[in-house]
Write a protein that holds these residues in place. Structure first.
Motif, PDB file in Angstrom:
ATOM      1  N   GLY A  64       0.823  -1.206   0.000  1.00 52.96           N
ATOM      2  CA  GLY A  64       0.000   0.000   0.000  1.00 52.96           C
ATOM      3  C   GLY A  64       0.855   1.253   0.000  1.00 52.96           C
ATOM      4  N   LEU A  93      -2.330  -3.623   7.077  1.00 47.46           N
ATOM      5  CA  LEU A  93      -1.251  -2.855   7.686  1.00 47.46           C
ATOM      6  C   LEU A  93      -1.690  -1.455   8.111  1.00 47.46           C
ATOM      7  N   GLU A  95      -4.118   1.300   6.790  1.00 46.23           N
ATOM      8  CA  GLU A  95      -4.094   2.431   5.863  1.00 46.23           C
ATOM      9  C   GLU A  95      -5.518   2.843   5.535  1.00 46.23           C
ATOM     10  N   ASN A  99      -5.278   3.949   0.063  1.00 44.86           N
ATOM     11  CA  ASN A  99      -3.857   3.609   0.103  1.00 44.86           C
ATOM     12  C   ASN A  99      -3.602   2.163   0.507  1.00 44.86           C
ATOM     13  N   ILE A 156       8.419   2.478   0.743  1.00 43.79           N
ATOM     14  CA  ILE A 156       9.249   2.558   1.950  1.00 43.79           C
ATOM     15  C   ILE A 156       8.802   3.812   2.695  1.00 43.79           C
ATOM     16  N   GLY A 157       8.648   3.704   4.005  1.00 47.56           N
ATOM     17  CA  GLY A 157       8.225   4.864   4.769  1.00 47.56           C
ATOM     18  C   GLY A 157       9.214   5.219   5.857  1.00 47.56           C
ATOM     19  N   MET A 162       5.197   6.205   9.649  1.00 53.51           N
ATOM     20  CA  MET A 162       4.368   5.015   9.455  1.00 53.51           C
ATOM     21  C   MET A 162       3.742   4.554  10.767  1.00 53.51           C
ATOM     22  N   ARG A 165       0.846   6.754  11.420  1.00 63.54           N
ATOM     23  CA  ARG A 165      -0.230   6.469  10.467  1.00 63.54           C
ATOM     24  C   ARG A 165      -0.978   5.196  10.866  1.00 63.54           C
ATOM     25  N   ARG A 166      -0.266   4.266  11.486  1.00 66.08           N
ATOM     26  CA  ARG A 166      -0.881   2.991  11.885  1.00 66.08           C
ATOM     27  C   ARG A 166      -1.403   3.026  13.302  1.00 66.08           C
ATOM     28  N   GLU A 184      10.770   1.864   7.274  1.00 68.06           N
ATOM     29  CA  GLU A 184       9.744   0.828   7.353  1.00 68.06           C
ATOM     30  C   GLU A 184       9.398   0.355   5.945  1.00 68.06           C
ATOM     31  N   ALA A 185       9.233  -0.955   5.819  1.00 65.64           N
ATOM     32  CA  ALA A 185       8.731  -1.539   4.563  1.00 65.64           C
ATOM     33  C   ALA A 185       8.086  -2.873   4.900  1.00 65.64           C
ATOM     34  N   PHE A 186       6.992  -3.210   4.251  1.00 62.63           N
ATOM     35  CA  PHE A 186       6.265  -4.471   4.463  1.00 62.63           C
ATOM     36  C   PHE A 186       5.812  -4.663   5.917  1.00 62.63           C
ATOM     37  N   GLY A 187       5.699  -3.581   6.688  1.00 61.41           N
ATOM     38  CA  GLY A 187       5.324  -3.737   8.093  1.00 61.41           C
ATOM     39  C   GLY A 187       6.505  -4.071   8.991  1.00 61.41           C
TER      40      GLY A 187
HETATM   41  C1  BG6 Z   1       2.278   1.473   3.381  1.00 60.06           C
HETATM   42  C2  BG6 Z   1       3.108   0.230   3.404  1.00 60.06           C
HETATM   43  O1  BG6 Z   1       1.014   1.185   2.878  1.00 60.06           O
HETATM   44  O2  BG6 Z   1       2.921   2.475   2.601  1.00 60.06           O
HETATM   45  C3  BG6 Z   1       4.454   0.581   3.978  1.00 60.06           C
HETATM   46  O3  BG6 Z   1       2.476  -0.749   4.205  1.00 60.06           O
HETATM   47  C4  BG6 Z   1       5.122   1.716   3.220  1.00 60.06           C
HETATM   48  O4  BG6 Z   1       5.269  -0.557   4.029  1.00 60.06           O
HETATM   49  C5  BG6 Z   1       4.163   2.896   3.085  1.00 60.06           C
HETATM   50  O5  BG6 Z   1       6.274   2.132   3.904  1.00 60.06           O
HETATM   51  C6  BG6 Z   1       4.701   4.009   2.201  1.00 60.06           C
HETATM   52  O6  BG6 Z   1       3.748   5.039   2.142  1.00 60.06           O
HETATM   53  P1  BG6 Z   1       3.885   6.338   1.253  1.00 60.06           P
HETATM   54  O7  BG6 Z   1       2.563   7.023   1.362  1.00 60.06           O
HETATM   55  O8  BG6 Z   1       4.992   7.138   1.851  1.00 60.06           O
HETATM   56  O9  BG6 Z   1       4.183   5.884  -0.128  1.00 60.06           O
END
Ligand code: BG6
Length: 255
Positions: A64, A93, A95, A99, A156-157, A162, A165-166, A184-187
């Protein structure tokens, strides 16, 4: 002037490829933090990369995020009618619906004239619920598809962006602070060295399963994400990076 700019981007791409041992790097001009159109350009570049890699009946797993939403926005059907199958990389995750990986996955499939399978999961799964879900035949089937992906496209956040946001719990926020999480990536949350300091328990692709997937497209831009991007690149699973000039400059500077 445009030629010089082109030359500058090419140089950055080559440099980053070497620096992080990647198969390919695409740097689009501008900085996502400054102009929102840059994210659209990242989306466009990612779509062209996906279309170059796609072969008949490939499975493409997506995460997402607003960056991936921009990719979906730019998605188009390749004239070769490859019938790709899109799946979400991981479920639940936390969102907003636009998203979410599921939404992005369905939209990409529609635009690419492919198919999709979804994974609807609650955001917070207890250990028990997790084990029960894993036994569901539908979940098992989708999980097998996810694991057979040829291409994974993920965002990648920045770690604390992140986490907020969660709506991450206080105790997990503490864990992130103590672990000096930056990306952060993939949780999964990483420190500057690319070590995992925390992960969200959810069904779908686990980090170690990325090993078996030929193409991992890491898609993220903006100078403020440089540290986060570096943490994931250090983690070592990425094969292709699609970013912008803003992030690329910081990554090269080593900040
Ligand atoms: C989230 C993913 O949906 O988007 C994360 O689960 C990712 O792993 C994040 O880091 C990135 O968000 P954006 O809005 O910065 O592209």
């Amino acid at each position: 002037q445009p030629m010089r700019e082109l030359f500058g981007l090419k140089t950055m791409e080559e440099q980053l490829k070497e620096q992080f041992n990647l198969k390919e790097v695409v740097v689009v001009s501008g900085d996502t933090d400054e102009f929102s159109w840059v994210k659209k350009e990242i989306g466009r570049a990612t779509v062209s990369c996906i279309n170059d890699l796609l072969q008949a009946n490939n499975i493409v797993a997506v995460t997402g995020g607003s960056t991936l939403a921009a990719v979906a926005e730019m998605m188009n059907a390749d004239s070769k009618e490859l019938m790709p199958l899109f799946v979400p990389a991981r479920g639940g995750l936390g969102e907003d619906v636009g998203n979410q990986a599921n939404t992005i996955c369905a939209k990409m499939a529609e635009r690419a004239k492919g198919n999709y399978r979804l994974l609807h999961m609650p955001d917070q799964l207890s250990k028990e619920a997790y084990s029960t879900m894993m036994e569901e035949p539908y979940v098992k089937e989708v999980l097998n598809l996810i694991r057979s992906s040829s291409i994974v496209v993920h965002g990648i956040g920045e770690a604390f962006t992140m986490a907020k946001r969660r709506k991450t719990s206080e105790s997990n926020l503490e864990k992130l602070k103590e672990g000096n999480a930056v990306g952060e990536a993939f949780g999964y949350y990483f420190d500057e060295e690319g070590e995992v300091v925390h992960r969200v328990r959810t069904i779908g692709l686990q980090l170690e399963e990325l090993n078996g997937i030929p193409y991992i497209l890491s898609v993220a831009g903006g100078s403020s994400k440089a540290k986060a991007i570096r943490s994931f690149l250090k983690e070592g699973h990425s094969t292709i990076l699609i970013t912008d000039e803003g992030a690329a400059k910081e990554l090269i500077k080593g900040i």
